[in-house]
Write a protein that holds these residues in place. Sequence first.
Motif, PDB file in Angstrom:
ATOM      1  N   LEU A  55       0.383  12.058   1.400  1.00  0.00           N
ATOM      2  CA  LEU A  55      -0.455  10.967   0.904  1.00  0.00           C
ATOM      3  C   LEU A  55      -0.041   9.618   1.475  1.00  0.00           C
ATOM      4  O   LEU A  55      -0.896   8.809   1.852  1.00  0.00           O
ATOM      5  CB  LEU A  55      -0.417  10.943  -0.627  1.00  0.00           C
ATOM      6  N   VAL A  56       1.262   9.353   1.546  1.00  0.00           N
ATOM      7  CA  VAL A  56       1.702   8.086   2.123  1.00  0.00           C
ATOM      8  C   VAL A  56       1.344   8.031   3.603  1.00  0.00           C
ATOM      9  O   VAL A  56       0.960   6.979   4.122  1.00  0.00           O
ATOM     10  CB  VAL A  56       3.215   7.877   1.904  1.00  0.00           C
ATOM     11  N   SER A  57       1.448   9.156   4.283  1.00  0.00           N
ATOM     12  CA  SER A  57       1.141   9.179   5.708  1.00  0.00           C
ATOM     13  C   SER A  57      -0.349   9.014   5.982  1.00  0.00           C
ATOM     14  O   SER A  57      -0.740   8.639   7.086  1.00  0.00           O
ATOM     15  CB  SER A  57       1.651  10.484   6.337  1.00  0.00           C
ATOM     16  N   GLN A  58      -1.190   9.277   4.983  1.00  0.00           N
ATOM     17  CA  GLN A  58      -2.607   8.973   5.160  1.00  0.00           C
ATOM     18  C   GLN A  58      -2.816   7.466   5.292  1.00  0.00           C
ATOM     19  O   GLN A  58      -3.816   7.019   5.875  1.00  0.00           O
ATOM     20  CB  GLN A  58      -3.417   9.547   3.998  1.00  0.00           C
ATOM     21  N   ASN A  59      -1.886   6.684   4.763  1.00  0.00           N
ATOM     22  CA  ASN A  59      -1.911   5.248   4.998  1.00  0.00           C
ATOM     23  C   ASN A  59      -1.777   4.960   6.489  1.00  0.00           C
ATOM     24  O   ASN A  59      -2.527   4.151   7.060  1.00  0.00           O
ATOM     25  CB  ASN A  59      -0.774   4.586   4.212  1.00  0.00           C
ATOM     26  N   VAL A 105       0.820  -1.220   0.000  1.00  0.00           N
ATOM     27  CA  VAL A 105       0.000   0.000   0.000  1.00  0.00           C
ATOM     28  C   VAL A 105       0.855   1.273   0.000  1.00  0.00           C
ATOM     29  O   VAL A 105       0.655   2.156  -0.842  1.00  0.00           O
ATOM     30  CB  VAL A 105      -1.004  -0.012   1.165  1.00  0.00           C
ATOM     31  N   PRO A 106       1.829   1.440   0.933  1.00  0.00           N
ATOM     32  CA  PRO A 106       2.647   2.663   0.877  1.00  0.00           C
ATOM     33  C   PRO A 106       3.434   2.797  -0.422  1.00  0.00           C
ATOM     34  O   PRO A 106       3.595   3.901  -0.953  1.00  0.00           O
ATOM     35  CB  PRO A 106       3.590   2.525   2.087  1.00  0.00           C
ATOM     36  N   MET A 107       3.940   1.667  -0.939  1.00  0.00           N
ATOM     37  CA  MET A 107       4.683   1.687  -2.196  1.00  0.00           C
ATOM     38  C   MET A 107       3.801   2.162  -3.343  1.00  0.00           C
ATOM     39  O   MET A 107       4.197   3.005  -4.160  1.00  0.00           O
ATOM     40  CB  MET A 107       5.204   0.278  -2.487  1.00  0.00           C
ATOM     41  N   PHE A 108       2.598   1.623  -3.416  1.00  0.00           N
ATOM     42  CA  PHE A 108       1.639   1.991  -4.461  1.00  0.00           C
ATOM     43  C   PHE A 108       1.320   3.486  -4.388  1.00  0.00           C
ATOM     44  O   PHE A 108       1.353   4.201  -5.393  1.00  0.00           O
ATOM     45  CB  PHE A 108       0.380   1.138  -4.264  1.00  0.00           C
ATOM     46  N   ILE A 109       1.045   3.974  -3.178  1.00  0.00           N
ATOM     47  CA  ILE A 109       0.701   5.393  -3.013  1.00  0.00           C
ATOM     48  C   ILE A 109       1.879   6.272  -3.409  1.00  0.00           C
ATOM     49  O   ILE A 109       1.714   7.295  -4.094  1.00  0.00           O
ATOM     50  CB  ILE A 109       0.270   5.689  -1.568  1.00  0.00           C
ATOM     51  N   SER A 110       3.085   5.907  -2.997  1.00  0.00           N
ATOM     52  CA  SER A 110       4.260   6.747  -3.284  1.00  0.00           C
ATOM     53  C   SER A 110       4.517   6.835  -4.782  1.00  0.00           C
ATOM     54  O   SER A 110       4.983   7.861  -5.279  1.00  0.00           O
ATOM     55  CB  SER A 110       5.497   6.204  -2.555  1.00  0.00           C
ATOM     56  N   GLU A 111       4.234   5.753  -5.520  1.00  0.00           N
ATOM     57  CA  GLU A 111       4.454   5.759  -6.964  1.00  0.00           C
ATOM     58  C   GLU A 111       3.374   6.545  -7.698  1.00  0.00           C
ATOM     59  O   GLU A 111       3.573   6.968  -8.832  1.00  0.00           O
ATOM     60  CB  GLU A 111       4.526   4.325  -7.484  1.00  0.00           C
ATOM     61  N   MET A 112       2.234   6.747  -7.067  1.00  0.00           N
ATOM     62  CA  MET A 112       1.155   7.539  -7.667  1.00  0.00           C
ATOM     63  C   MET A 112       1.277   9.016  -7.305  1.00  0.00           C
ATOM     64  O   MET A 112       0.806   9.886  -8.048  1.00  0.00           O
ATOM     65  CB  MET A 112      -0.206   7.027  -7.172  1.00  0.00           C
ATOM     66  N   ALA A 113       1.896   9.327  -6.171  1.00  0.00           N
ATOM     67  CA  ALA A 113       1.871  10.688  -5.623  1.00  0.00           C
ATOM     68  C   ALA A 113       2.915  11.581  -6.285  1.00  0.00           C
ATOM     69  O   ALA A 113       4.031  11.138  -6.586  1.00  0.00           O
ATOM     70  CB  ALA A 113       2.127  10.645  -4.121  1.00  0.00           C
ATOM     71  N   PRO A 114       2.608  12.884  -6.492  1.00  0.00           N
ATOM     72  CA  PRO A 114       3.634  13.847  -6.891  1.00  0.00           C
ATOM     73  C   PRO A 114       4.600  14.086  -5.734  1.00  0.00           C
ATOM     74  O   PRO A 114       4.233  13.906  -4.570  1.00  0.00           O
ATOM     75  CB  PRO A 114       2.826  15.105  -7.223  1.00  0.00           C
ATOM     76  N   ALA A 115       5.823  14.494  -6.053  1.00  0.00           N
ATOM     77  CA  ALA A 115       6.865  14.609  -5.029  1.00  0.00           C
ATOM     78  C   ALA A 115       6.445  15.517  -3.879  1.00  0.00           C
ATOM     79  O   ALA A 115       6.698  15.218  -2.709  1.00  0.00           O
ATOM     80  CB  ALA A 115       8.158  15.125  -5.662  1.00  0.00           C
ATOM     81  N   GLY A 116       5.788  16.638  -4.176  1.00  0.00           N
ATOM     82  CA  GLY A 116       5.435  17.597  -3.134  1.00  0.00           C
ATOM     83  C   GLY A 116       4.369  17.119  -2.181  1.00  0.00           C
ATOM     84  O   GLY A 116       4.216  17.677  -1.097  1.00  0.00           O
ATOM     85  N   MET A 163       5.942  10.724  15.433  1.00  0.00           N
ATOM     86  CA  MET A 163       7.285  10.994  14.930  1.00  0.00           C
ATOM     87  C   MET A 163       8.088   9.760  14.536  1.00  0.00           C
ATOM     88  O   MET A 163       9.211   9.898  14.052  1.00  0.00           O
ATOM     89  CB  MET A 163       8.066  11.788  15.997  1.00  0.00           C
ATOM     90  N   VAL A 164       7.542   8.560  14.748  1.00  0.00           N
ATOM     91  CA  VAL A 164       8.288   7.349  14.395  1.00  0.00           C
ATOM     92  C   VAL A 164       7.528   6.505  13.369  1.00  0.00           C
ATOM     93  O   VAL A 164       8.004   6.307  12.249  1.00  0.00           O
ATOM     94  CB  VAL A 164       8.621   6.508  15.651  1.00  0.00           C
ATOM     95  N   SER A 165       6.357   6.011  13.729  1.00  0.00           N
ATOM     96  CA  SER A 165       5.639   5.083  12.846  1.00  0.00           C
ATOM     97  C   SER A 165       5.309   5.675  11.473  1.00  0.00           C
ATOM     98  O   SER A 165       5.570   5.035  10.445  1.00  0.00           O
ATOM     99  CB  SER A 165       4.369   4.585  13.531  1.00  0.00           C
ATOM    100  N   PRO A 166       4.731   6.900  11.384  1.00  0.00           N
ATOM    101  CA  PRO A 166       4.453   7.435  10.045  1.00  0.00           C
ATOM    102  C   PRO A 166       5.711   7.598   9.203  1.00  0.00           C
ATOM    103  O   PRO A 166       5.700   7.350   7.998  1.00  0.00           O
ATOM    104  CB  PRO A 166       3.790   8.793  10.332  1.00  0.00           C
ATOM    105  N   LEU A 167       6.795   8.018   9.851  1.00  0.00           N
ATOM    106  CA  LEU A 167       8.045   8.197   9.115  1.00  0.00           C
ATOM    107  C   LEU A 167       8.612   6.865   8.638  1.00  0.00           C
ATOM    108  O   LEU A 167       9.188   6.780   7.553  1.00  0.00           O
ATOM    109  CB  LEU A 167       9.069   8.919   9.999  1.00  0.00           C
ATOM    110  N   TYR A 168       8.450   5.825   9.449  1.00  0.00           N
ATOM    111  CA  TYR A 168       8.945   4.515   9.019  1.00  0.00           C
ATOM    112  C   TYR A 168       8.276   4.093   7.718  1.00  0.00           C
ATOM    113  O   TYR A 168       8.947   3.717   6.748  1.00  0.00           O
ATOM    114  CB  TYR A 168       8.710   3.456  10.097  1.00  0.00           C
ATOM    115  N   TRP A 169       6.942   4.153   7.672  1.00  0.00           N
ATOM    116  CA  TRP A 169       6.238   3.704   6.465  1.00  0.00           C
ATOM    117  C   TRP A 169       6.528   4.621   5.281  1.00  0.00           C
ATOM    118  O   TRP A 169       6.613   4.155   4.130  1.00  0.00           O
ATOM    119  CB  TRP A 169       4.736   3.610   6.734  1.00  0.00           C
ATOM    120  N   LEU A 170       6.688   5.901   5.532  1.00  0.00           N
ATOM    121  CA  LEU A 170       7.052   6.820   4.457  1.00  0.00           C
ATOM    122  C   LEU A 170       8.422   6.472   3.891  1.00  0.00           C
ATOM    123  O   LEU A 170       8.616   6.398   2.672  1.00  0.00           O
ATOM    124  CB  LEU A 170       7.028   8.259   4.963  1.00  0.00           C
TER     125      LEU A 170
END
Length: 456
Positions: free
Chosen positions: A124-128, A108-119, A353-360
């Motif tokens: 968007l990944v953190s919404q996961n 899921v995070p991989m899919f979102i990151s490949e769809m999302a614009p850089a900015g 400050m830890v879990s969202p950053l890990y998945w991102l």
Amino acid sequence: MGALAFGYDTGVISGALPFMIRPPSQGGLGLTPLTEGLVTSSLVLAAAVGSLVCGHFTDRYGRRDSLIVLSLVFLVGAVGTAMAPSIPAMVAMRAVLGFAVGGASALVPMFISEMAPAGRRATLVSQNEMMIVTGQLIAYVLNAVLAVVSDSPAIWRVMLLIAGVPALLLGSGLFFVPRSPRWLASKGRHEEARQVLDLIRSSDTQARKEMAQIIENNDEEENRKGWGDVFRERWMRRLLLIGIGLGFAAQFTGVNAFMYFTPIILRQTGMQTEAALTAMIGNGLVAVAATFAGIWMMNRYPRRTMFMGGLGAVVLAHMALGTVLLLFPAASMTKSLLALACILLALLFIQMMVSPLYWLLMSELFPMRVRGALTGLSVAAQWIFNATASFIFPIMLHAMGAATFFGFAAINACSLLFVMKCLPETKGMTLEALERYLEKTLGAGATGGDNLRRVS
């Protein structure tokens, strides 16, 4: 929906366990501290297999189609755990569910990151992560409500069966989602990739520019595809080790020990089962609020700074919890409330400050040609650390009491040193630019601190 299913399935066990430890004559499964750890850790150990296997298959068959298959596995696992007649059957069905959870956690995070614009990638990944903690909150609320309104000793089966709802929503919803443009381009399907970018980007100019970067990056990789690159190229070896190390740091914050076993901890301080399950709603509310705050912070502060600040706060929270349990040996409401406050403080910083950053970071660190495989390996290691922590925590708590949390504090101090030394900064670059940057800096022998100073 994949993240919601992930969150509900990992959160619901905290409400089911107090009922499952009852003897079979009272509607439970007769769990002991050992089998309690087995039931809990079977999901997370199978999740390691799921993330590894699905990481391989998603590079071949695509992010979206792999997730559609996983939605069916989610459904089978949810129904199977709800109907399990014995401990072996429960462990087996939790493993099926864990396979789906692990696969979704990587894909899921991989899919979102490949769809999302850089900015907007961080948001968007953190919404996961937001949906993961929302799923856990839903699980805690339903656990508490069902425990209060139902007198059935088998109410835990209903708690587990509800996990099938997000699985159905995931499977049906994915038919309306396009495939990843970067995966399509990696398979030479450039026209389809451009059509997807036209659909999800705000302008034709933006879509055309991004498509050109993707094609250029794919052309550079044509002569060096394959698993051999991971072991031949120094920077890829370093990235894999960083990914594995971050998984250790994220799991040994104790986040899932708190998410799974807070009712058990609070019962040892004198709190009743129903009250402990209600208190779990506080865990969920703090996690959701903290993730909101984390998403806001990610767009303003460097990744490394946030990760280090979170780990430092977690060290202090574990020490405070251990101190409370030592200073109040007798069960009392004061002890229960102070212990709950320490748990909530730890969860605040973990989820902010830890879990969202890990998945991102898992969604953006690895190069396209082996992104699925390396993400799968790193997330699989994270699930193994999760399983280890989940299995040993109830045993350690039973044998060591308050000292358990001082041990977690020491581990998190070591994780903080690792992040300071090794983690590169990834904020503000497209995936293609980030890949070239990491190859240059990590391949040249730079440390995480060096990388941070080189970011323009």
